[in-house]
Scaffold this motif. Sequence first.
Motif, PDB file in Angstrom:
ATOM      1  N   VAL A  49      45.464  34.590  51.070  1.00 29.98           N
ATOM      2  CA  VAL A  49      45.661  36.038  50.928  1.00 29.98           C
ATOM      3  C   VAL A  49      44.303  36.723  50.823  1.00 29.98           C
ATOM      4  CG1 VAL A  49      46.626  37.881  49.508  1.00 29.98           C
ATOM      5  CG2 VAL A  49      47.875  35.723  49.787  1.00 29.98           C
ATOM      6  N   THR A  50      44.130  37.812  51.567  1.00 29.92           N
ATOM      7  CA  THR A  50      42.914  38.610  51.467  1.00 29.92           C
ATOM      8  C   THR A  50      43.277  40.068  51.259  1.00 29.92           C
ATOM      9  OG1 THR A  50      42.776  39.018  53.851  1.00 29.92           O
ATOM     10  CG2 THR A  50      41.647  37.055  53.009  1.00 29.92           C
ATOM     11  N   PHE A  51      42.381  40.788  50.629  1.00 31.15           N
ATOM     12  CA  PHE A  51      42.534  42.232  50.519  1.00 31.15           C
ATOM     13  C   PHE A  51      42.232  42.865  51.875  1.00 31.15           C
ATOM     14  CE2 PHE A  51      42.178  41.007  46.139  1.00 31.15           C
ATOM     15  CZ  PHE A  51      42.908  41.957  45.440  1.00 31.15           C
ATOM     16  N   SER A  52      42.582  44.123  51.993  1.00 28.28           N
ATOM     17  CA  SER A  52      42.417  44.798  53.281  1.00 28.28           C
ATOM     18  C   SER A  52      40.954  44.917  53.702  1.00 28.28           C
ATOM     19  CB  SER A  52      43.064  46.181  53.239  1.00 28.28           C
ATOM     20  OG  SER A  52      42.601  46.936  52.133  1.00 28.28           O
ATOM     21  N   ASP A  53      40.010  44.764  52.753  1.00 27.92           N
ATOM     22  CA  ASP A  53      38.591  44.788  53.114  1.00 27.92           C
ATOM     23  C   ASP A  53      38.038  43.390  53.362  1.00 27.92           C
ATOM     24  OD1 ASP A  53      38.487  43.728  50.559  1.00 27.92           O
ATOM     25  OD2 ASP A  53      36.909  45.069  49.841  1.00 27.92           O
ATOM     26  N   GLY A  54      38.919  42.375  53.362  1.00 26.15           N
ATOM     27  CA  GLY A  54      38.504  41.005  53.643  1.00 26.15           C
ATOM     28  C   GLY A  54      38.209  40.164  52.431  1.00 26.15           C
ATOM     29  N   THR A  55      38.247  40.733  51.212  1.00 28.03           N
ATOM     30  CA  THR A  55      37.966  39.974  49.997  1.00 28.03           C
ATOM     31  C   THR A  55      39.094  38.988  49.711  1.00 28.03           C
ATOM     32  OG1 THR A  55      36.776  41.846  49.036  1.00 28.03           O
ATOM     33  CG2 THR A  55      37.507  40.136  47.519  1.00 28.03           C
ATOM     34  N   PRO A  56      38.787  37.684  49.536  1.00 27.46           N
ATOM     35  CA  PRO A  56      39.851  36.702  49.260  1.00 27.46           C
ATOM     36  C   PRO A  56      40.432  36.900  47.859  1.00 27.46           C
ATOM     37  CG  PRO A  56      37.844  35.637  50.070  1.00 27.46           C
ATOM     38  CD  PRO A  56      37.474  37.042  49.703  1.00 27.46           C
ATOM     39  N   LEU A  57      41.733  36.710  47.742  1.00 24.63           N
ATOM     40  CA  LEU A  57      42.381  36.751  46.438  1.00 24.63           C
ATOM     41  C   LEU A  57      42.093  35.458  45.694  1.00 24.63           C
ATOM     42  CD1 LEU A  57      44.546  38.097  44.498  1.00 24.63           C
ATOM     43  CD2 LEU A  57      46.210  36.628  45.667  1.00 24.63           C
ATOM     44  N   ASP A  58      41.725  35.543  44.413  1.00 25.17           N
ATOM     45  CA  ASP A  58      41.572  34.355  43.583  1.00 25.17           C
ATOM     46  C   ASP A  58      41.975  34.674  42.149  1.00 25.17           C
ATOM     47  OD1 ASP A  58      39.420  35.693  42.362  1.00 25.17           O
ATOM     48  OD2 ASP A  58      37.912  34.618  43.515  1.00 25.17           O
ATOM     49  N   ALA A  59      41.943  33.656  41.294  1.00 25.87           N
ATOM     50  CA  ALA A  59      42.411  33.803  39.917  1.00 25.87           C
ATOM     51  C   ALA A  59      41.555  34.770  39.111  1.00 25.87           C
ATOM     52  CB  ALA A  59      42.453  32.440  39.241  1.00 25.87           C
ATOM     53  N   GLU A  60      40.265  34.836  39.402  1.00 29.02           N
ATOM     54  CA  GLU A  60      39.391  35.768  38.672  1.00 29.02           C
ATOM     55  C   GLU A  60      39.824  37.210  38.928  1.00 29.02           C
ATOM     56  OE1 GLU A  60      37.170  35.343  36.492  1.00 29.02           O
ATOM     57  OE2 GLU A  60      36.539  33.240  36.624  1.00 29.02           O
ATOM     58  N   ILE A  61      40.227  37.498  40.143  1.00 28.53           N
ATOM     59  CA  ILE A  61      40.690  38.855  40.475  1.00 28.53           C
ATOM     60  C   ILE A  61      41.974  39.175  39.719  1.00 28.53           C
ATOM     61  CG2 ILE A  61      41.674  40.246  42.329  1.00 28.53           C
ATOM     62  CD1 ILE A  61      39.574  39.035  44.193  1.00 28.53           C
ATOM     63  N   VAL A  62      42.894  38.214  39.684  1.00 28.32           N
ATOM     64  CA  VAL A  62      44.144  38.437  38.960  1.00 28.32           C
ATOM     65  C   VAL A  62      43.869  38.634  37.475  1.00 28.32           C
ATOM     66  CG1 VAL A  62      46.363  37.414  38.315  1.00 28.32           C
ATOM     67  CG2 VAL A  62      45.491  37.156  40.649  1.00 28.32           C
ATOM     68  N   LYS A  63      42.991  37.804  36.922  1.00 26.97           N
ATOM     69  CA  LYS A  63      42.625  37.959  35.508  1.00 26.97           C
ATOM     70  C   LYS A  63      42.060  39.352  35.250  1.00 26.97           C
ATOM     71  CE  LYS A  63      39.579  36.027  31.915  1.00 26.97           C
ATOM     72  NZ  LYS A  63      39.011  37.329  31.525  1.00 26.97           N
ATOM     73  N   ALA A  64      41.184  39.810  36.110  1.00 25.32           N
ATOM     74  CA  ALA A  64      40.581  41.131  35.934  1.00 25.32           C
ATOM     75  C   ALA A  64      41.638  42.230  35.977  1.00 25.32           C
ATOM     76  CB  ALA A  64      39.525  41.370  37.008  1.00 25.32           C
ATOM     77  N   SER A  65      42.623  42.079  36.831  1.00 22.42           N
ATOM     78  CA  SER A  65      43.687  43.086  36.930  1.00 22.42           C
ATOM     79  C   SER A  65      44.447  43.207  35.616  1.00 22.42           C
ATOM     80  CB  SER A  65      44.656  42.732  38.066  1.00 22.42           C
ATOM     81  OG  SER A  65      44.050  42.907  39.323  1.00 22.42           O
ATOM     82  N   PHE A  66      44.777  42.065  35.005  1.00 29.89           N
ATOM     83  CA  PHE A  66      45.544  42.129  33.758  1.00 29.89           C
ATOM     84  C   PHE A  66      44.654  42.442  32.562  1.00 29.89           C
ATOM     85  CE2 PHE A  66      48.601  40.033  36.491  1.00 29.89           C
ATOM     86  CZ  PHE A  66      49.755  40.718  36.153  1.00 29.89           C
ATOM     87  N   ASP A  67      43.407  42.017  32.592  1.00 27.91           N
ATOM     88  CA  ASP A  67      42.478  42.443  31.537  1.00 27.91           C
ATOM     89  C   ASP A  67      42.382  43.965  31.506  1.00 27.91           C
ATOM     90  OD1 ASP A  67      41.933  39.862  30.758  1.00 27.91           O
ATOM     91  OD2 ASP A  67      40.019  39.725  31.845  1.00 27.91           O
ATOM     92  N   ARG A  68      42.378  44.558  32.672  1.00 29.52           N
ATOM     93  CA  ARG A  68      42.299  46.023  32.780  1.00 29.52           C
ATOM     94  C   ARG A  68      43.540  46.672  32.161  1.00 29.52           C
ATOM     95  NH1 ARG A  68      42.196  46.135  37.892  1.00 29.52           N
ATOM     96  NH2 ARG A  68      39.947  45.976  38.150  1.00 29.52           N
ATOM     97  N   LEU A  69      44.711  46.136  32.488  1.00 32.25           N
ATOM     98  CA  LEU A  69      45.957  46.699  31.959  1.00 32.25           C
ATOM     99  C   LEU A  69      46.071  46.532  30.454  1.00 32.25           C
ATOM    100  CD1 LEU A  69      48.558  45.492  34.626  1.00 32.25           C
ATOM    101  CD2 LEU A  69      47.518  47.750  34.439  1.00 32.25           C
ATOM    102  N   LEU A  70      45.510  45.446  29.925  1.00 33.23           N
ATOM    103  CA  LEU A  70      45.622  45.149  28.498  1.00 33.23           C
ATOM    104  C   LEU A  70      44.570  45.857  27.652  1.00 33.23           C
ATOM    105  CD1 LEU A  70      46.356  41.342  28.863  1.00 33.23           C
ATOM    106  CD2 LEU A  70      47.934  43.045  27.930  1.00 33.23           C
ATOM    107  N   ASP A  71      43.634  46.511  28.296  1.00 33.07           N
ATOM    108  CA  ASP A  71      42.578  47.237  27.582  1.00 33.07           C
ATOM    109  C   ASP A  71      43.106  48.618  27.195  1.00 33.07           C
ATOM    110  OD1 ASP A  71      40.366  48.519  26.621  1.00 33.07           O
ATOM    111  OD2 ASP A  71      39.068  48.026  28.316  1.00 33.07           O
ATOM    112  N   PRO A  72      43.219  48.930  25.900  1.00 33.76           N
ATOM    113  CA  PRO A  72      43.734  50.245  25.493  1.00 33.76           C
ATOM    114  C   PRO A  72      42.968  51.405  26.106  1.00 33.76           C
ATOM    115  CG  PRO A  72      43.628  48.768  23.608  1.00 33.76           C
ATOM    116  CD  PRO A  72      42.926  48.070  24.746  1.00 33.76           C
ATOM    117  N   LYS A  73      41.706  51.189  26.431  1.00 35.58           N
ATOM    118  CA  LYS A  73      40.903  52.266  27.011  1.00 35.58           C
ATOM    119  C   LYS A  73      41.403  52.663  28.396  1.00 35.58           C
ATOM    120  CE  LYS A  73      36.647  50.961  24.582  1.00 35.58           C
ATOM    121  NZ  LYS A  73      35.242  50.481  24.736  1.00 35.58           N
TER     122      LYS A  73
END
Length: 551
Positions: A142-166
């Motif tokens: 799986v790649t993003f529309s700009d060609g960046t490959p999907l990996d676990a670090e990206i998924v972690k960052a997505s949920f870290d963002r959601l879990l940050d009260p800020k």
Amino acid sequence: MREFPRPFNRPALPGATDLTRRVLLAGTGGGALSLLLAACGAGGGAPLTGADSGAPQAGTGASAAASVPPRRGGTLRAGSPPPPTAVDPVTMYDGSAIAIVQLVADYLIWLDRDFTLKPRLAEKWESEDGGKRWAFTLRKGVTFSDGTPLDAEIVKASFDRLLDPKSKSAALSAFDTVLAKGGVSVRDAATVVFTLERTFSDFPYLVSAGNYNAVILKKDYAGDFTKKPIGTGPFLLESYDASSGATFTRNPKYWEPGKPYLDGVKITFYADDQADLLALQSGEIDAQILSRPQLVGPLKGLGDITVDQVQGTGLTAFTLRTDRPPFDRKEARQAVAYALDRPGVNATVYDGIGALGNDHLFAPLFPAAPDGIAQRAKDPAKVAELLGGQPLKFTLTYDPPSKDYALTVQNQLKQAGIQVELDQRTSADFYGGDQEKDTPWLFSTANLVGWAGRATPSQFIIPMVKGGGVWNGSKYANPDVDAAADAYDAAQTPEERATQAEIIAKALHEDVPLIVSVWSGTVRAYNGRKFTGIQAHPSSYVDFSSVSQVV
């Protein structure tokens, strides 16, 4: 005023406008918590079945294209109200913004219309440590529309963002007491691990589309989604104008081979429901993102219009204070429940598309919903027996979106000899005041609160009826319910879950701290002679990857 459920992760806040009610029924806390562990697969994701095979699915109504093979090409023209705020995947809460994002970005898991979980960016998931830890294996290639490959670090960052009260994410309340900041880790490039605060066997639903903010975004996402719309979804956002609409083209890097079938999608914003409907009838658009049942219902089977409908998990809770007269007596609460004509409420308030409620918090869509409790029905003789000749009179407090429901209740209870005085407040007043001691929606004797659908029953049970629950407007306390709710969340098999669900449901049905007369339904209208594969969804979600032309 058009009625829509409150934002999925909480009831409407003071100052809410009509547009803020155009929100989804299923998602974080959206409003709104239990589904089979087997559906998400303790040993992996659910297998793809007929609905996922790529064959367009027909709705009910005028379309005769149920078995037509996919035809590539064409642009689907859809109508929608304009998003009331910026289109930001992290903070969005309205149906229009969510639809735009879902065309461009994707989830680990999709929540299907029958509330089963379907693998998307995650190929499989499994529980560890007795359900307190969950490991998700990502789809390869799986790649993003700009060609960046999907990996676990990206998924972690997505949920870290959601879990940050800020981040002020609308998803935060879905994870409350279940997943905290710092709970997401990377095992390897293809495996992301969620370590929970407590055992929660329905956890996959909280990281699925059921939690509508849980789309996977690049690590460097910093807002301005409409200016930098990078995702792994089936379409690319080509243009966006907050006043007029958005255009999309096929994503050539989409991970699912052969999809989407369409060349593109064009969404036009309409200021009101009537304009949107007239555009559909005239052929100016081909489908609606958000359809109003009362408006499109009469169009079923007429001309080119197809109206698809599906059950949901939203509800209007008729809450009764169990700690003050007259509802400190269980018999008074039961009398009100037996005085209601639930099919009549469904027909009058929900245009007949809802499913009858039975005064507990397990919607029929939830796989663990008990089926052995007799459906409560209007019973004047039972009402008279319960009241024992004593008069019953109370005040019902509500805000404008619940007006039709309130009038229906008042009329039905009057026929049973129960006198109801209506107390309509503005939404700002109804949800205002001190949330700890005097806000009307939590402290009036009886009230109506619209709840958007939740992905699992626990998202209703924990805040609404557990002792000390943050949104326990009935002030109900039952140690047996509290214990069963904890056991339900920790259950490791569908059988264990069903056992606890029955305990909870029977107690609520008997004690009636709140009346659930109808569970919501959702509709979507479209031109069935031109397109197939368009469906209604309990949360009004859009998945246009399988939509194709008919002619």
